[in-house]
Motif scaffolding. Structure first.
Motif, PDB file in Angstrom:
ATOM      1  N   PHE A   6     -52.615 -44.679 -13.124  1.00  0.00           N
ATOM      2  CA  PHE A   6     -51.350 -43.996 -12.866  1.00  0.00           C
ATOM      3  C   PHE A   6     -50.235 -44.739 -13.588  1.00  0.00           C
ATOM      4  CE2 PHE A   6     -54.230 -43.204  -9.400  1.00  0.00           C
ATOM      5  CZ  PHE A   6     -54.160 -41.828  -9.262  1.00  0.00           C
ATOM      6  N   ASP A   7     -49.435 -43.988 -14.348  1.00  0.00           N
ATOM      7  CA  ASP A   7     -48.314 -44.554 -15.087  1.00  0.00           C
ATOM      8  C   ASP A   7     -47.062 -44.556 -14.217  1.00  0.00           C
ATOM      9  OD1 ASP A   7     -49.808 -44.865 -17.453  1.00  0.00           O
ATOM     10  OD2 ASP A   7     -49.452 -42.767 -17.986  1.00  0.00           O
ATOM     11  N   PHE A   8     -46.179 -45.481 -14.522  1.00  0.00           N
ATOM     12  CA  PHE A   8     -44.887 -45.522 -13.852  1.00  0.00           C
ATOM     13  C   PHE A   8     -43.940 -44.503 -14.485  1.00  0.00           C
ATOM     14  CE2 PHE A   8     -46.570 -49.390 -12.235  1.00  0.00           C
ATOM     15  CZ  PHE A   8     -45.863 -49.679 -11.082  1.00  0.00           C
ATOM     16  N   THR A  28     -47.185 -51.575 -17.711  1.00  0.00           N
ATOM     17  CA  THR A  28     -47.124 -51.228 -16.283  1.00  0.00           C
ATOM     18  C   THR A  28     -48.089 -50.099 -15.971  1.00  0.00           C
ATOM     19  OG1 THR A  28     -45.307 -49.686 -16.689  1.00  0.00           O
ATOM     20  CG2 THR A  28     -44.695 -51.920 -16.040  1.00  0.00           C
ATOM     21  N   TRP A  29     -48.845 -50.250 -14.904  1.00  0.00           N
ATOM     22  CA  TRP A  29     -49.745 -49.201 -14.450  1.00  0.00           C
ATOM     23  C   TRP A  29     -50.330 -49.594 -13.100  1.00  0.00           C
ATOM     24  CZ3 TRP A  29     -54.093 -51.978 -13.925  1.00  0.00           C
ATOM     25  CH2 TRP A  29     -54.381 -52.977 -14.859  1.00  0.00           C
ATOM     26  N   VAL A  30     -50.933 -48.618 -12.450  1.00  0.00           N
ATOM     27  CA  VAL A  30     -51.680 -48.855 -11.210  1.00  0.00           C
ATOM     28  C   VAL A  30     -53.022 -48.154 -11.373  1.00  0.00           C
ATOM     29  CG1 VAL A  30     -51.774 -48.494  -8.711  1.00  0.00           C
ATOM     30  CG2 VAL A  30     -49.584 -48.983  -9.806  1.00  0.00           C
ATOM     31  N   LEU A  37     -57.738 -51.518  -5.659  1.00  0.00           N
ATOM     32  CA  LEU A  37     -56.399 -51.103  -6.062  1.00  0.00           C
ATOM     33  C   LEU A  37     -55.879 -52.237  -6.931  1.00  0.00           C
ATOM     34  CD1 LEU A  37     -53.684 -49.545  -5.935  1.00  0.00           C
ATOM     35  CD2 LEU A  37     -53.215 -50.782  -3.812  1.00  0.00           C
ATOM     36  N   ARG A  38     -55.528 -51.915  -8.184  1.00  0.00           N
ATOM     37  CA  ARG A  38     -55.012 -52.914  -9.116  1.00  0.00           C
ATOM     38  C   ARG A  38     -53.693 -52.422  -9.694  1.00  0.00           C
ATOM     39  NH1 ARG A  38     -60.519 -52.590 -10.401  1.00  0.00           N
ATOM     40  NH2 ARG A  38     -61.619 -54.510  -9.924  1.00  0.00           N
ATOM     41  N   PRO A 119     -46.748 -39.513  -7.856  1.00  0.00           N
ATOM     42  CA  PRO A 119     -46.994 -40.189  -6.580  1.00  0.00           C
ATOM     43  C   PRO A 119     -47.955 -39.436  -5.659  1.00  0.00           C
ATOM     44  CG  PRO A 119     -44.755 -39.329  -6.654  1.00  0.00           C
ATOM     45  CD  PRO A 119     -45.344 -39.132  -8.010  1.00  0.00           C
ATOM     46  N   GLU A 120     -47.974 -38.113  -5.742  1.00  0.00           N
ATOM     47  CA  GLU A 120     -48.878 -37.334  -4.893  1.00  0.00           C
ATOM     48  C   GLU A 120     -50.336 -37.577  -5.282  1.00  0.00           C
ATOM     49  OE1 GLU A 120     -46.224 -35.912  -6.463  1.00  0.00           O
ATOM     50  OE2 GLU A 120     -44.905 -35.492  -4.766  1.00  0.00           O
ATOM     51  N   ALA A 121     -50.620 -37.607  -6.581  1.00  0.00           N
ATOM     52  CA  ALA A 121     -51.985 -37.858  -7.038  1.00  0.00           C
ATOM     53  C   ALA A 121     -52.434 -39.269  -6.686  1.00  0.00           C
ATOM     54  CB  ALA A 121     -52.105 -37.625  -8.543  1.00  0.00           C
ATOM     55  N   PHE A 122     -51.506 -40.234  -6.788  1.00  0.00           N
ATOM     56  CA  PHE A 122     -51.812 -41.609  -6.411  1.00  0.00           C
ATOM     57  C   PHE A 122     -52.158 -41.696  -4.927  1.00  0.00           C
ATOM     58  CE2 PHE A 122     -49.919 -45.772  -4.969  1.00  0.00           C
ATOM     59  CZ  PHE A 122     -50.982 -46.565  -5.385  1.00  0.00           C
TER      60      PHE A 122
END
Length: 129
Positions: A6-8, A28-30, A37-38, A119-122
């Protein structure tokens, strides 16, 4: 489970404030996957097992001076904020606090906020895991 990245979501003022700290779209990423969770936020990292995720909720309306630039530590609850905009983010609470802002690992965070493009997909990825 495949790993999802997931991108910021960067707003222009946050992008400028993040430059001196190396906070860029490329740094930046998650990620959610392989039971973990990284997060990467320039030089800062957060990593924990998905079993450690206790709660996920959406939030927003962040004050620029309290969130722009490097990660920010909340003095009220020791949470960490990785923000690239002030509009909306996802707050993740942990069963056991995790290191992120302090390279020695002494400061541990009971929660983290991420301002991601989706944010919903995350949140759905965390809840599905």
């Amino acid at each position: 489970m495949t790993t999802q990245r997931f991108d910021f979501a960067f707003s222009p003022p946050y992008r400028v404030a993040g430059l001196p700290f190396g906070v860029l779209p490329s740094t930046t990423w998650v990620e959610v996957g392989d039971g973990m969770l990284r997060a990467r936020f320039s030089w800062w990292r957060l990593e924990t097992s998905l079993h450690n995720v206790a709660h996920v909720e959406q939030s927003g309306g962040y004050a620029f001076v309290k969130t722009a630039g490097p990660p920010h530590l909340s003095f009220s609850d020791r949470g960490v904020t990785f923000a690239t905009n002030g509009d909306r983010g996802t707050c993740v609470s942990f069963h056991e606090p995790v290191p992120a802002i302090d390279p020695t690992g002494r400061i541990r965070h009971p929660g983290a906020t991420f301002t991601l493009a989706d944010p919903e997909a995350f949140a759905a990825a965390l809840q599905a895991a």
